[in-house]
Scaffold this active site. Sequence first.
Site, short mmCIF file in Angstrom:
data_model
loop_
_atom_site.label_atom_id
_atom_site.label_comp_id
_atom_site.label_asym_id
_atom_site.label_seq_id
_atom_site.Cartn_x
_atom_site.Cartn_y
_atom_site.Cartn_z
N ILE A 1 0.98 -1.17 0.04
CA ILE A 1 -0.13 0.00 -0.04
C ILE A 1 0.80 1.17 0.09
O ILE A 1 0.70 2.18 -0.57
CB ILE A 1 -1.04 -0.07 0.95
CG1 ILE A 1 -1.90 -1.22 1.00
CG2 ILE A 1 -1.99 1.33 1.23
CD1 ILE A 1 -2.88 -1.27 2.31
N ASN B 1 12.02 -0.72 6.90
CA ASN B 1 13.19 -1.44 7.52
C ASN B 1 13.37 -2.66 6.46
O ASN B 1 14.27 -3.61 6.66
CB ASN B 1 12.80 -2.11 8.66
CG ASN B 1 11.58 -3.11 8.74
OD1 ASN B 1 11.02 -3.24 7.79
ND2 ASN B 1 11.37 -3.62 10.07
N ALA C 1 4.46 -2.07 9.11
CA ALA C 1 3.72 -2.90 10.25
C ALA C 1 4.21 -4.38 9.86
O ALA C 1 4.42 -4.50 8.52
CB ALA C 1 2.22 -2.55 10.27
N TYR D 1 -2.09 -9.96 15.41
CA TYR D 1 -1.91 -9.04 14.32
C TYR D 1 -3.01 -7.99 14.37
O TYR D 1 -2.88 -6.70 14.82
CB TYR D 1 -1.81 -9.78 13.05
CG TYR D 1 -2.30 -8.40 11.92
CD1 TYR D 1 -1.12 -7.50 11.48
CD2 TYR D 1 -3.54 -8.32 11.12
CE1 TYR D 1 -1.55 -6.60 10.54
CE2 TYR D 1 -3.47 -7.45 10.27
CZ TYR D 1 -2.76 -6.43 9.99
OH TYR D 1 -2.94 -5.60 8.89
N ASN E 1 -9.98 -5.72 2.61
CA ASN E 1 -9.17 -6.58 2.09
C ASN E 1 -8.75 -5.98 0.76
O ASN E 1 -9.38 -6.17 -0.14
CB ASN E 1 -9.63 -8.08 1.89
CG ASN E 1 -9.68 -8.91 2.81
OD1 ASN E 1 -10.59 -8.79 3.70
ND2 ASN E 1 -8.55 -9.88 3.03
N VAL E 2 -7.30 -5.48 1.11
CA VAL E 2 -6.67 -4.72 -0.29
C VAL E 2 -6.11 -5.61 -1.00
O VAL E 2 -5.39 -6.46 -0.78
CB VAL E 2 -5.81 -3.56 0.28
CG1 VAL E 2 -5.44 -2.51 -0.65
CG2 VAL E 2 -6.39 -2.72 1.50
N LYS F 1 4.36 -10.29 -1.57
CA LYS F 1 3.83 -10.72 -0.07
C LYS F 1 3.68 -12.35 0.10
O LYS F 1 3.57 -12.56 1.13
CB LYS F 1 2.68 -9.98 0.31
CG LYS F 1 2.90 -8.46 0.60
CD LYS F 1 1.67 -7.65 0.90
CE LYS F 1 1.12 -8.24 2.21
NZ LYS F 1 -0.17 -7.25 2.77
N PHE G 1 -10.70 -22.55 1.11
CA PHE G 1 -11.10 -23.27 1.99
C PHE G 1 -12.60 -23.60 1.90
O PHE G 1 -13.42 -23.13 1.10
CB PHE G 1 -11.20 -22.45 3.59
CG PHE G 1 -9.65 -22.08 3.99
CD1 PHE G 1 -8.76 -23.14 3.65
CD2 PHE G 1 -9.47 -20.78 4.45
CE1 PHE G 1 -7.37 -22.75 4.17
CE2 PHE G 1 -8.13 -20.64 4.69
CZ PHE G 1 -7.03 -21.59 4.62
N ARG H 1 -15.71 -11.67 1.38
CA ARG H 1 -14.85 -10.63 2.03
C ARG H 1 -15.05 -9.18 1.35
O ARG H 1 -15.57 -9.36 0.02
CB ARG H 1 -13.36 -10.87 1.79
CG ARG H 1 -12.86 -11.97 2.55
CD ARG H 1 -12.74 -11.44 4.16
NE ARG H 1 -12.18 -12.72 5.12
CZ ARG H 1 -10.95 -13.11 5.13
NH1 ARG H 1 -9.95 -12.50 4.70
NH2 ARG H 1 -10.79 -14.24 5.97
N1 LIG Z 1 -3.08 -4.86 2.69
C1 LIG Z 1 -4.28 -5.34 3.24
O1 LIG Z 1 -5.13 -6.11 2.80
C2 LIG Z 1 -4.29 -4.46 4.50
C3 LIG Z 1 -5.49 -4.41 5.14
C4 LIG Z 1 -5.83 -3.73 6.47
C5 LIG Z 1 -4.77 -3.17 6.85
N2 LIG Z 1 -3.26 -3.20 6.10
C6 LIG Z 1 -2.34 -2.38 6.78
O2 LIG Z 1 -1.57 -1.32 5.78
C7 LIG Z 1 -0.29 -1.26 6.01
C8 LIG Z 1 0.37 -1.70 4.82
O3 LIG Z 1 0.16 -3.10 4.54
P1 LIG Z 1 0.61 -3.82 3.19
O4 LIG Z 1 -0.22 -4.49 2.65
O5 LIG Z 1 1.16 -2.79 2.15
O6 LIG Z 1 1.89 -4.46 3.87
P2 LIG Z 1 3.47 -4.61 3.57
O7 LIG Z 1 3.82 -5.80 4.34
O8 LIG Z 1 3.37 -4.72 2.07
O9 LIG Z 1 3.89 -3.27 4.01
C9 LIG Z 1 4.33 -2.90 5.25
C10 LIG Z 1 5.93 -2.56 5.07
O10 LIG Z 1 6.24 -1.83 6.43
C11 LIG Z 1 7.48 -2.38 6.75
N3 LIG Z 1 7.90 -2.41 8.07
C12 LIG Z 1 7.34 -3.40 8.93
N4 LIG Z 1 7.72 -3.14 10.29
C13 LIG Z 1 8.58 -1.99 10.07
C14 LIG Z 1 9.57 -1.28 11.06
N5 LIG Z 1 9.52 -1.27 12.37
N6 LIG Z 1 10.05 -0.16 10.66
C15 LIG Z 1 10.13 0.10 9.09
N7 LIG Z 1 9.40 -0.44 8.47
C16 LIG Z 1 8.65 -1.37 8.61
C17 LIG Z 1 7.81 -3.78 5.95
O11 LIG Z 1 9.19 -3.96 5.59
C18 LIG Z 1 6.76 -3.58 4.80
O12 LIG Z 1 7.23 -3.19 3.42
C19 LIG Z 1 -0.04 -2.17 7.42
O13 LIG Z 1 -0.07 -1.30 8.59
C20 LIG Z 1 -1.11 -3.29 7.39
O14 LIG Z 1 -1.55 -3.51 8.69
C21 LIG Z 1 -3.18 -3.59 4.95
#
Ligand SMILES: NC(=O)c1ccc[n+]([C@@H]2O[C@H](COP(=O)([O-])OP(=O)(O)OC[C@H]3O[C@@H](n4cnc5c(N)ncnc54)[C@H](O)[C@@H]3O)[C@@H](O)[C@H]2O)c1
Length: 303
Positions: A15, A37, A78, A140, A167-168, A176, A199, A206
């Site tokens: 995202i 990171n 995260a 989580y 669910n993005v 991922k 499943f 969703r």
């Molecule tokens: N993808 C989804 O469907 C979805 C749904 C709800 C919420 N989210 C939230 O959106 C955000 C992004 O999700 P995403 O799907 O892009 O996931 P992602 O895993 O692709 O991105 C998260 C990024 O954060 C980085 N990261 C983790 N811990 C870190 C830290 N301590 N310091 C610096 N960087 C760190 C990771 O390396 C990763 O690149 C997250 O907070 C996730 O919880 C995502």
Amino acid sequence: MKHKKILITGGAGFIGSNLALTLQKKYPDNDYFVINNFSSANSNNLTEFKGKIISADISKLNLSQYFDKIDVIFHYAAITDTTLTDLNKMMSNNTEGFKKVLRFAIKSKAKLIYASSASVYGPSKNPMKVGENEIPTNIYAASKLVIDNIARKYFDTLPIIGLRCFNVYGPKEGYKGKNASIIWQLYSQMKEGKRPRVFKYGEQKRDHVYIKDVVKANLLAIECPKSGIFNVGFGKAVSFNEIIKILNEMLGTNLEPEYIDNPFKNYQEYTEADLTETNKILKYVPTYDIKKGIKDYLRNLTP
Ligand SMILES: NC(=O)c1ccc[n+]([C@@H]2O[C@H](COP(=O)([O-])OP(=O)(O)OC[C@H]3O[C@@H](n4cnc5c(N)ncnc54)[C@H](O)[C@@H]3O)[C@@H](O)[C@H]2O)c1
């Protein structure tokens, strides 16, 4: 938008990278910074990014050492693996990371926009409303609800917007692997000519929301005058079986689902966002229904 300094944590993830690149294209005069990171990122996600990339862990960092002032922070960093069972790791990364960002946002008088998650609702009733039935069933989701509850305490101190994403799915998520969306999982199997595995019996529903709608919600959040937590979904649940049907149509295949046992307890069988407040306050109206979203996704596939 007047010239601003914008920080995107987790900006090399799925995202975050879509957001960083759209912001840069739409508002090229701002200064952009990404912190990641690289625990789970794809270096290709930011090849077109012209801002500064800082490789650091947000939960261990003093942001004031890097920046005097930031105007808008998008906090997307995260651990996003919902099957992780190491509570200490999850909390110290996600929750402590959020606290560090919040502390800096207060000091910097920044606007803070962060990612909450529909996982906080657990298997609760639908449509899901912010503030009701928030019963996380994995660590989580628990880390995300702790963040929301901390954020709520600071709503009057600074402008904070929590975007509770459902669910993005969309380009730049493939890296991922098992944590990518169900749409990516099914597509990856079907394009290889394999039967899609879901499943038993594929009727789980969703609220799948396309990345372009999620990015739109983030842009609207910049202008939103009120603090709050807002659902970000499409507002309509779609079953896994329906997705397989759509993918079969679009890929020109005729692959039957293979139904397998679900090993997860408390699995979210049905999620659907109530978008009333998101629409009223953020002015968010999603435009990518499932067919339009998947069609756009297949046109813009990235590894
Ligand atoms: N993808 C989804 O469907 C979805 C749904 C709800 C919420 N989210 C939230 O959106 C955000 C992004 O999700 P995403 O799907 O892009 O996931 P992602 O895993 O692709 O991105 C998260 C990024 O954060 C980085 N990261 C983790 N811990 C870190 C830290 N301590 N310091 C610096 N960087 C760190 C990771 O390396 C990763 O690149 C997250 O907070 C996730 O919880 C995502």
